[in-house]
Design a protein around this motif. Structure first.
Motif, PDB file in Angstrom:
ATOM      1  N   LYS A  12     -17.758  31.794  22.401  1.00  0.00           N
ATOM      2  CA  LYS A  12     -18.764  30.678  23.032  1.00  0.00           C
ATOM      3  C   LYS A  12     -17.628  29.497  22.960  1.00  0.00           C
ATOM      4  CE  LYS A  12     -22.234  33.762  22.539  1.00  0.00           C
ATOM      5  NZ  LYS A  12     -23.696  34.335  22.506  1.00  0.00           N
ATOM      6  N   PHE A  13     -18.741  28.453  22.331  1.00  0.00           N
ATOM      7  CA  PHE A  13     -18.224  27.505  22.763  1.00  0.00           C
ATOM      8  C   PHE A  13     -16.602  27.385  21.930  1.00  0.00           C
ATOM      9  CE2 PHE A  13     -20.005  22.831  19.623  1.00  0.00           C
ATOM     10  CZ  PHE A  13     -18.759  22.775  20.841  1.00  0.00           C
ATOM     11  N   MET A  14     -16.645  28.044  20.561  1.00  0.00           N
ATOM     12  CA  MET A  14     -15.613  27.054  18.980  1.00  0.00           C
ATOM     13  C   MET A  14     -13.873  27.825  20.117  1.00  0.00           C
ATOM     14  SD  MET A  14     -14.896  25.202  17.543  1.00  0.00           S
ATOM     15  CE  MET A  14     -15.261  23.827  18.707  1.00  0.00           C
ATOM     16  N   LYS A  16     -13.764  28.956  23.123  1.00  0.00           N
ATOM     17  CA  LYS A  16     -13.228  28.116  24.512  1.00  0.00           C
ATOM     18  C   LYS A  16     -12.851  26.969  24.349  1.00  0.00           C
ATOM     19  CE  LYS A  16     -15.537  27.533  28.538  1.00  0.00           C
ATOM     20  NZ  LYS A  16     -17.054  27.027  28.687  1.00  0.00           N
ATOM     21  N   ALA A  17     -13.008  26.091  23.028  1.00  0.00           N
ATOM     22  CA  ALA A  17     -12.192  25.052  22.377  1.00  0.00           C
ATOM     23  C   ALA A  17     -10.890  25.478  22.050  1.00  0.00           C
ATOM     24  CB  ALA A  17     -13.040  24.274  21.339  1.00  0.00           C
ATOM     25  N   ASN A  79     -14.077  32.079  14.367  1.00  0.00           N
ATOM     26  CA  ASN A  79     -14.936  30.838  15.112  1.00  0.00           C
ATOM     27  C   ASN A  79     -16.200  31.343  15.094  1.00  0.00           C
ATOM     28  OD1 ASN A  79     -15.225  31.269  18.276  1.00  0.00           O
ATOM     29  ND2 ASN A  79     -12.444  31.576  17.862  1.00  0.00           N
ATOM     30  N   SER A 225     -27.527  32.060  23.800  1.00  0.00           N
ATOM     31  CA  SER A 225     -26.330  30.751  23.910  1.00  0.00           C
ATOM     32  C   SER A 225     -25.580  30.486  22.350  1.00  0.00           C
ATOM     33  CB  SER A 225     -26.748  30.331  24.825  1.00  0.00           C
ATOM     34  OG  SER A 225     -27.245  29.352  23.834  1.00  0.00           O
ATOM     35  N   GLU A 226     -24.510  29.677  22.857  1.00  0.00           N
ATOM     36  CA  GLU A 226     -24.330  29.315  21.120  1.00  0.00           C
ATOM     37  C   GLU A 226     -24.937  28.393  20.401  1.00  0.00           C
ATOM     38  OE1 GLU A 226     -20.982  27.863  19.217  1.00  0.00           O
ATOM     39  OE2 GLU A 226     -21.554  29.200  19.780  1.00  0.00           O
ATOM     40  N   LEU A 227     -26.081  26.803  21.735  1.00  0.00           N
ATOM     41  CA  LEU A 227     -26.582  25.782  20.997  1.00  0.00           C
ATOM     42  C   LEU A 227     -28.378  26.928  21.110  1.00  0.00           C
ATOM     43  CD1 LEU A 227     -24.930  22.809  22.047  1.00  0.00           C
ATOM     44  CD2 LEU A 227     -24.918  24.354  20.187  1.00  0.00           C
ATOM     45  N   SER A 271     -24.396  13.395  20.189  1.00  0.00           N
ATOM     46  CA  SER A 271     -23.084  13.124  19.236  1.00  0.00           C
ATOM     47  C   SER A 271     -22.481  12.057  19.130  1.00  0.00           C
ATOM     48  CB  SER A 271     -21.889  14.605  19.963  1.00  0.00           C
ATOM     49  OG  SER A 271     -21.527  15.548  18.957  1.00  0.00           O
ATOM     50  N   GLU A 334     -10.797  17.339  23.154  1.00  0.00           N
ATOM     51  CA  GLU A 334     -10.191  19.394  23.429  1.00  0.00           C
ATOM     52  C   GLU A 334      -9.065  19.052  22.656  1.00  0.00           C
ATOM     53  OE1 GLU A 334      -9.782  17.200  27.772  1.00  0.00           O
ATOM     54  OE2 GLU A 334     -10.984  17.447  26.437  1.00  0.00           O
TER      55      GLU A 334
END
Length: 386
Positions: A12-14, A16-17, A79, A225-227, A271, A334
């Motif tokens: 998910k979020f991480m 993708k990063a 992750n 979802s991620e968040l 953030s 990124e």
């Protein structure tokens, strides 16, 4: 250059990063070993298959144990949520895989120490995902401190402010459940601040803190979802078991004083990750929302021009500047991951431990738990006592 086969658990979020960082490395850092994006792993077949296609992985899997056991995998990238970090890392170490693990390292100090012990016993390389260390402006702040240009350090104050949970209708995502996340803003955001303080200032000797969970119950999510996920207006509610905000004061071993604030309830701040350091000869201020800049003040400037100056850390001689864009062109969030994985792959190639590694993760976890104990006991706690 040598090719390194990567198996990544989480998408998910991480995920993708991390994937973006792997893909950028050969283009911008051709001297690095080449990360071969072999297998991405997650629990939900359709979702992880879609992630594999979107992010550029060759294969996907749904069983992390099978992935860790594969002979054609050199590196395990973790992750996934915090509650599975320990099990995966221990199995990966036993299997002889190098390990990159997102922060916080584990749910507890004891678990993080187990992870470090197993990785050291196996002789594998291990790294923890404190990506903000790899911001050129932060590296400049470190350089100014190490060279003595700020003099004796008196203060480190840091704050990481978000507002994504202000709405009481936001669902009970996994990050709000202690058995999965370990802690709330404290472990998620505060861990970065603690690690930056270790990197820039040194070890913390004692802490005293307070925390609050402002919204005690939230709707159970219909889709995860991620968040935040989604939920209906009449959804059943569940308890929030982590902090929404944590603040603590600290003393450093070198005599400096510190203050730390991590919150998901700072309305208007999406953030904001910032710190200020004050020394006898000067000060610096960093704000990740303007991540290419460092505000610098020197006490010995002439009085008529004395004040904070903006230093743009995108050009030579600043870190990583030669690899990216022409003078004055900024880099983004990124890129910190690309720099982190560059360090990881170089360490594997040079047969040394990367920095920050699991020992740094343990040290961070030690402070996190000292703060939690301080909140429970309502008193100062020495970090070395844990």
């Amino acid at each position: 250059m040598k090719e390194v086969n990567v198996g990544m658990i989480g998408y998910k979020f991480m995920g993708k990063a991390h994937s973006n960082a792997y893909r950028a490395l050969p283009m911008f850092f051709p001297e690095s070993s080449v990360p071969n994006m072999k297998v991405i792993c997650g629990r939900h077949p359709e979702a992880v298959a879609e992630a594999a296609k979107q992010f550029g992985w060759q294969e996907f899997a749904t069983d992390w144990k099978e992935l860790v056991a594969r002979n054609d995998i050199d590196v395990i990238d973790i992750n996934a949520p915090s509650n599975v970090h320990k099990d995966i890392a221990v199995e990966a170490a036993i299997a002889g895989k190098h390990i990159y693990c997102e922060k916080p390292l584990a749910l507890s100090l004891a678990d993080s120490r187990d992870m470090l012990e197993e990785a050291e016993k196996a002789g594998v390389k291990h790294m923890v995902g404190f990506n903000y260390r790899f911001t050129p402006a932060v590296i400049l702040a470190k350089k100014l401190i190490d060279e003595g240009r700020l003099g004796e350090i008196y203060h480190f104050r840091a704050w990481f402010l978000q507002d994504w949970l202000v709405d009481p209708a936001s669902p009970l995502a996994w990050r709000l459940q202690k058995d999965i996340a370990g802690s709330g803003a404290h472990g998620d955001l505060g861990a970065h601040l603690i690690d930056l303080s270790h990197y820039l200032i040194g070890d913390i000797s004692e802490v005293v803190g307070m925390s609050e969970t402002f919204i005690k119950e939230r709707p159970l999510p219909e889709e995860t979802s991620e968040l935040s996920g989604t939920s209906s207006s009449d959804a059943e509610k569940g308890p929030v078991t982590v902090d929404d905000a944590t603040l603590f004061m600290a003393r450093f071993e070198n005599g400096a004083l510190g203050s730390f604030e991590a919150t998901r309830f700072a309305t208007g701040h999406r953030s904001k990750n910032s710190f200020e350091i004050n020394g006898s000869k000067g000060s610096v201020v960093f704000d990740f929302e303007r991540m290419n800049e460092l505000q610098v003040y020197f006490e010995d400037d002439q009085g008529d021009v004395q004040g904070f100056r903006r230093v743009l850390a995108t050009d030579a001689p600043h870190a990583y500047s030669d690899a990216w864009w022409p003078a004055g062109h900024p880099i983004g969030y990124e890129h910190t991951f690309t720099h982190a994985f560059l360090e990881f792959l170089k360490a594997i190639e040079e047969d040394r431990q990367p920095v920050p590694n699991f020992a740094d993760g343990v040290k961070c976890q030690q402070v996190l738990e000292a703060v939690e104990l301080s909140i429970t006991d309502r008193q100062w706690v020495r970090v070395s006592s844990l």
